[in-house]
Design a protein around this motif. Structure first.
Motif, PDB file in Angstrom:
ATOM      1  N   LEU A  23       0.819  -1.222   0.000  1.00 16.13           N
ATOM      2  CA  LEU A  23       0.000   0.000   0.000  1.00 16.13           C
ATOM      3  C   LEU A  23       0.852   1.271   0.000  1.00 16.13           C
ATOM      4  O   LEU A  23       0.356   2.356  -0.274  1.00 16.13           O
TER       5      LEU A  23
ATOM      6  N   LEU B  79      -7.736  -9.902   6.488  1.00  9.14           N
ATOM      7  CA  LEU B  79      -7.229  -8.960   7.493  1.00  9.14           C
ATOM      8  C   LEU B  79      -8.342  -8.342   8.332  1.00  9.14           C
ATOM      9  O   LEU B  79      -8.107  -7.500   9.198  1.00  9.14           O
TER      10      LEU B  79
ATOM     11  N   ARG C   5      -7.868   5.314   6.408  1.00  9.42           N
ATOM     12  CA  ARG C   5      -6.756   5.974   5.745  1.00  9.42           C
ATOM     13  C   ARG C   5      -6.651   7.381   6.309  1.00  9.42           C
ATOM     14  O   ARG C   5      -7.678   8.034   6.560  1.00  9.42           O
TER      15      ARG C   5
ATOM     16  N   SER D 270      -3.446  -4.573  10.499  1.00 10.90           N
ATOM     17  CA  SER D 270      -3.448  -5.984  10.071  1.00 10.90           C
ATOM     18  C   SER D 270      -2.232  -6.754  10.584  1.00 10.90           C
ATOM     19  O   SER D 270      -1.988  -7.883  10.160  1.00 10.90           O
TER      20      SER D 270
END
Ligand SMILES: O=C(O)C(=O)CO
Length: 325
Positions: free
Chosen positions: A55, A103, A242, A293
Motif C-alpha cells: 500500500l 485482514l 486511511r 493488520s
C-alpha cells in the motif's frame, strides 16, 4: 535468458509467499523492509509482466508506463487500493488483485484496542505509572467514558466495521449507527442491530465515532473542522481507514480546543508521521503506526494471497481475490 514471465516484488516478503512465485516466474525483489524509493520502483518495474506491491507503493501512470505494455497483473498486499491508479489499470487491461477478508479480524481487533486505549486512557496511564506521577489512588484520576450504554457510530460499515461492531456488542453498547454511501437494507440493519444515520446525525450523536471507510474522492478530508465542530465535546474519534479521510490540522485543533475528547489513529498523513508532529504532543491522542493488520498470521496470509493472485492472474486462471475493475 529464461523464457519465464518476469515479476517484481516491491518488498521483502515471507519466503512462503515468494516461493509460490519463484516456482513459476523469474522473480526479482526489493529485498528490504524499508520502502522502495520511487526511482528504483520505476527502474525495477521496467519490462515486468507482474508486480506485487504494498500500500506504500504508488502505482501510478508513470509506473505503469515505465513497466511497459507487457504488464498484465498488479497484485497488492492490501485491502486498500487508493495507491493504485485503477482507471489506468482498467484502460490498459491490467488485472488487479487485493487481499480483503483475511485482514478483517486483525484490523477489527486493533480498532477495538484503540477504542479502549483512548477511552480508558491506557497510554496516559502507563506513562504516569512509569514517570512517577501515579501518586495514590485518586477518585477521578484518569477516568474516561464507558463503552457500556454509549452510542457507537461507524463511518463506513464494510467487512471491518461490521467485525468491530460484532466485537463491541458484549460491551453493552446502547446504540450502533452507521453512515455509508449506500444505505444498507432493512434486513441487514435488523440482523446486525444497527441504524442508518445521516453524516451530520452520526457526528452529532456518536460517543465513539469509528472511521472504517475506504479513501475515495467522496471521503477525502471529510473529517474536517466543520465535522469536528458538530461532534460532542465528550466524543472519541477513531481512524483505522486511511489518513486521507481526515484534515489532520483540523483534528489536531479540535483535540487542543476540546471540541472532541480524544482520538485514536492507526493511520495518518503522511506515514510515518514526523516525530515532531503536534499530534504526538497531545495526551488525548493515541497513534499507532498503521498496524491494523499486523498479526503474524494475517500478514503471512496477506503475502501468500497476494502471491497467489499474481500467479493466477499471469497464468490466466481465476484469481483467488480479484478486484473487479
Ligand atoms: O490492507 C490495507 O489496506 C491496510 O491498510 C493494511 O492494514
Amino acid at each position: 535468458m529464461s523464457g519465464k514471465l518476469k515479476v517484481f516484488v516491491t518488498a521483502r516478503l515471507p519466503a512462503v509467499a515468494v516461493n509460490i512465485l519463484r516456482e513459476r516466474f523469474d522473480v526479482s525483489m526489493w529485498d528490504s523492509e524499508n520502502d522502495i524509493p520511487k526511482d528504483i520502483l520505476l527502474e525495477k518495474s521496467r519490462g515486468k509482466d507482474g508486480l506485487l506491491c504494498l500500500l506504500t507503493n504508488k502505482i501510478d501512470k508513470k509506473v505503469l508506463d515505465e513497466a511497459g505494455k507487457q504488464l498484465r497483473v498488479v497484485s497488492t498486499m492490501s485491502v486498500g487500493l487508493d495507491h493504485i491508479d485503477l482507471n489506468e489499470c482498467k484502460a490498459r487491461g491490467i488485472k488487479v488483485g487485493y487481499t480483503p477478508d483475511i485482514l478483517t479480524s486483525a484490523t477489527a481487533e486493533l480498532g477495538v484496542g484503540l477504542l479502549l486505549a483512548t477511552s480508558r486512557r491506557i497510554v496516559e496511564g502507563t506513562n504516569a505509572a512509569k514517570n512517577g506521577s501515579w501518586g495514590t489512588w485518586k477518585p477521578m484520576w484518569l477516568c474516561g467514558p464507558s463503552l457500556e450504554g454509549s452510542t457507537v457510530g461507524f463511518f463506513g460499515l464494510g467487512r471491518i466495521g461490521l467485525a468491530i461492531l460484532q466485537r463491541l456488542k458484549p460491551f453493552g453498547v446502547k446504540c450502533f449507527k452507521y453512515n455509508t454511501l449506500n444505505e444498507k437494507t432493512k434486513e441487514f440493519e435488523t440482523e446486525h442491530g444497527v441504524t442508518y444515520a445521516t453524516f451530520n446525525d452520526l457526528l452529532a450523536t456518536s460517543d465513539f465515532l469509528i472511521s472504517c471507510s475506504s479513501l475515495t474522492s467522496a471521503t477525502k478530508n471529510i473529517f474536517n473542522k466543520e465535522a469536528f465542530d458538530m461532534m460532542k465535546s465528550t466524543s472519541i474519534f477513531i481512524n483505522i481507514a486511511r489518513g486521507g479521510v481526515v484534515m489532520q490540522d483540523d483534528l489536531c485543533q479540535a483535540l487542543i480546543d476540546g471540541k472532541i475528547r480524544a482520538a485514536g489513529l492507526d493511520v495518518t498523513t503522511p506515514e510515518p508521521l514526523p516525530t515532531d508532529h503536534p499530534l504526538f504532543q497531545l495526551p488525548n491522542c493515541v497513534i499507532t503506526p498503521h498496524i491494523g493488520s499486523a498479526t503474524d498470521e494475517t500478514r503471512t496470509a496477506m503475502a501468500v494471497l497476494a502471491a497467489r493472485n499474481l500467479l493466477a492472474g499471469l497464468e490466466n486462471a481465476p484469481m483467488p481475490s480479484p478486484y473487479e475493475l
